[in-house]
Design an enzyme around this catalytic site. Structure first.
Site, short mmCIF file in Angstrom:
data_model
loop_
_atom_site.label_atom_id
_atom_site.label_comp_id
_atom_site.label_asym_id
_atom_site.label_seq_id
_atom_site.Cartn_x
_atom_site.Cartn_y
_atom_site.Cartn_z
N HIS A 45 -14.68 46.41 3.06
CA HIS A 45 -14.09 47.25 4.10
C HIS A 45 -13.97 46.43 5.38
CE1 HIS A 45 -14.29 51.08 1.99
NE2 HIS A 45 -15.52 50.82 1.64
N CYS B 70 -12.40 49.28 -2.29
CA CYS B 70 -13.65 49.90 -2.73
C CYS B 70 -13.38 50.91 -3.85
CB CYS B 70 -14.37 50.52 -1.54
SG CYS B 70 -16.13 50.78 -1.84
#
Length: 489
Positions: free
Chosen positions: A434, A336
């Site tokens: 994630h 991310c």
């Protein structure tokens, strides 16, 4: 029929409120009750995606799991995500509504209380029992005006309170008795009992301490809870959960994964499945220390403020360490915000993250990220490339990343969209997903790439097993029937 409600408040931060609510949620769910966890206001950069496409604190997602229900935005209606020492992004019922500095936020609270009570009523309508977690310390009377997290909520909702103290840090008698001393009498009257957490040794040695607290406060002694070592196997929400594991000794033959601890590190529970693997040593590198030369993989974690954390990364000299790691043939993975840092440039034309509108990236991936106002929040499935190993995880990010290396995506979603980027030599990768390592298939694949193997344990099943044992632990040491009797209906 209206659900019963009970609130666990603490004498301070990190006394175990989240864990106790999770354990009680599983204990009462195992009794056949429909349980819902609730935290009016949380402050964390470790968030989870809900089925509604919103976000809540990671602790409430774990508590929902403990209660055997899907997480909902109503379980944490106000989430504050710190962006600086004095300001936070404000998320209400799962959606970002703006940013506020600490002093500005005080003016927001009265109107946020209506959203808090709306979510609370939503949960009460579908439950037999709502277990509420307070925030920080109940004794912060300087913050009482407009409070929506502790006594302000308890009074507004008529929810009785049990106060939790932590004996492991010392001074538990003073912290419990002192809390009553500083509270307004009407607030103190909401407290019906107390619990003492993290006791070590012979409990009979503290029997007189429990009696003294009860005598001084007039509250019922509801349990002396022994230390539960397996709590370390559950996902931690607070960055405090990372402490105590910095630069652990590498196990013989273990592969070393180095993770720089960024100022605004986010969703760091991505690391938990790796830390549970016996063939891996996860080295958390705090500011002031170099990235270890023996690392097999440097993992750049998520970040709430990517540009600011990238500037901090460079200020530590970690960019030099990382370049040396790559020259030695080491692997790099960015998750991310960490993925965004690996590119050539990050642009923030709308000033979403702050005043810095553009910054050069680390240049290890030929991609450019542009921050966009719309946030991507979704559970995702797909397969990694080119091996087609399935995965499940979630997206939670601002920004779009494009460039030549993105033409070699790391993953492909089930709807056909590509995700991530891979360098030409295959040793530097990035992804927006994630939860990748919580997927046993993906964790095994990455450990194989590092020249080791997974222990083969099912990570998610292991979490549920620990929650079951936590519930049994609390049933033994807490007067759970008395807690139910105290709960307001």
């Amino acid at each position: 029929m209206t659900a019963r409600t009970l609130m666990i408040q603490g004498t301070g931060s990190d006394v175990g409120k989240s864990l106790i609510v999770a354990g009680l949620s599983r204990a009462f769910a195992r009794r056949g009750l429909r349980v819902r966890p609730f935290k009016p206001q949380n402050m964390s950069n470790n968030a989870a995606v809900t089925a509604e496409g919103g976000e809540i604190g990671r602790a409430q997602a774990l508590q929902a799991r403990a209660a055997c229900v899907a997480p909902s935005v109503h379980m944490n209606p106000v989430l504050l995500k710190p962006q600086s020492e004095t300001g936070s992004q404000v998320v209400v019922q799962g959606r970002r509504v703006g940013t506020a500095k600490a002093r500005e936020y005080q003016a927001w609270k009265p109107r946020l209380l209506s959203a808090v009570l709306d979510s609370f009523d939503h949960l009460r309508a579908e439950a037999d029992l709502v277990l509420v977690e307070g925030a920080g310390s109940a004794s912060e009377v300087n913050l009482r005006a407009g409070d929506i997290a502790n006594m302000g909520f308890a009074r507004a909702s008529g929810t009785p309170v049990v106060l939790l103290g932590d004996i492991d840090r010392g001074g538990v008698i003073a912290s419990l008795v002192g809390t009553k001393a500083v509270l307004d009498p009407d607030d103190a009257a909401m407290i019906r009992g107390f619990l003492v957490n993290r006791f070590r040794g012979d409990p009979s040695l503290f029997a007189d301490g429990m009696a003294l607290i009860a005598a001084r406060t007039g509250w019922a002694a509801l349990g002396l809870i022994p230390h539960f070592p397996e709590a370390a196997r559950l996902p931690a929400e607070d960055v405090l959960g990372l402490k105590g594991s910095v630069r652990p000794s590498a196990r013989p033959g273990a592969r070393v994964i180095a993770v720089p601890v960024l100022p605004r590190i986010a969703n760091f529970d991505d690391l938990d499945p790796l830390r549970a693997e016996p063939g891996v040593s996860v080295v958390l590198v705090e500011p002031g220390r170099p990235l270890p030369a023996e690392a097999d993989l440097v993992l750049l974690p998520g970040s709430k403020t990517t540009i600011a954390d990238l500037i901090a990364f460079r200020a530590e000299g970690w960019d030099i360490d990382l370049a040396a790691h790559v020259r030695r043939g080491g692997r790099v993975l960015g998750l991310c915000g960490g993925y965004q840092m690996l590119g050539r440039r990050i642009e923030d034309p709308h000033g979403i993250e702050g005043e810095v509108r553009a910054v050069d990236g680390l240049g290890l991936l030929d991609v450019v990220t542009v921050m966009t106002p719309d946030k991507r929040l979704a559970a995702v499935t797909g397969a990694s490339l080119p091996d087609e190993t399935p995965f499940c995880g979630y997206e939670m990010h601002l920004g779009e990343t494009r460039g030549p290396d993105a033409a070699r995506p790391l993953l492909r979603f089930a709807d056909g969209r590509p995700d991530g980027a891979v360098s030409a030599d295959g040793r530097v990768c990035g992804t927006y997903v994630h939860g990748l390592f919580a997927d046993d298939r993906q964790r095994a694949l990455w450990l194989e790439r590092l020249g080791t193997s997974s222990a083969g344990e099912a990570y998610e099943a292991g979490i549920d097993a620990v929650l079951d044992r936590l519930a049994e632990h609390l049933e033994r040491h807490v007067a759970c029937d008395a807690l139910l009797a105290l709960a307001a209906g």
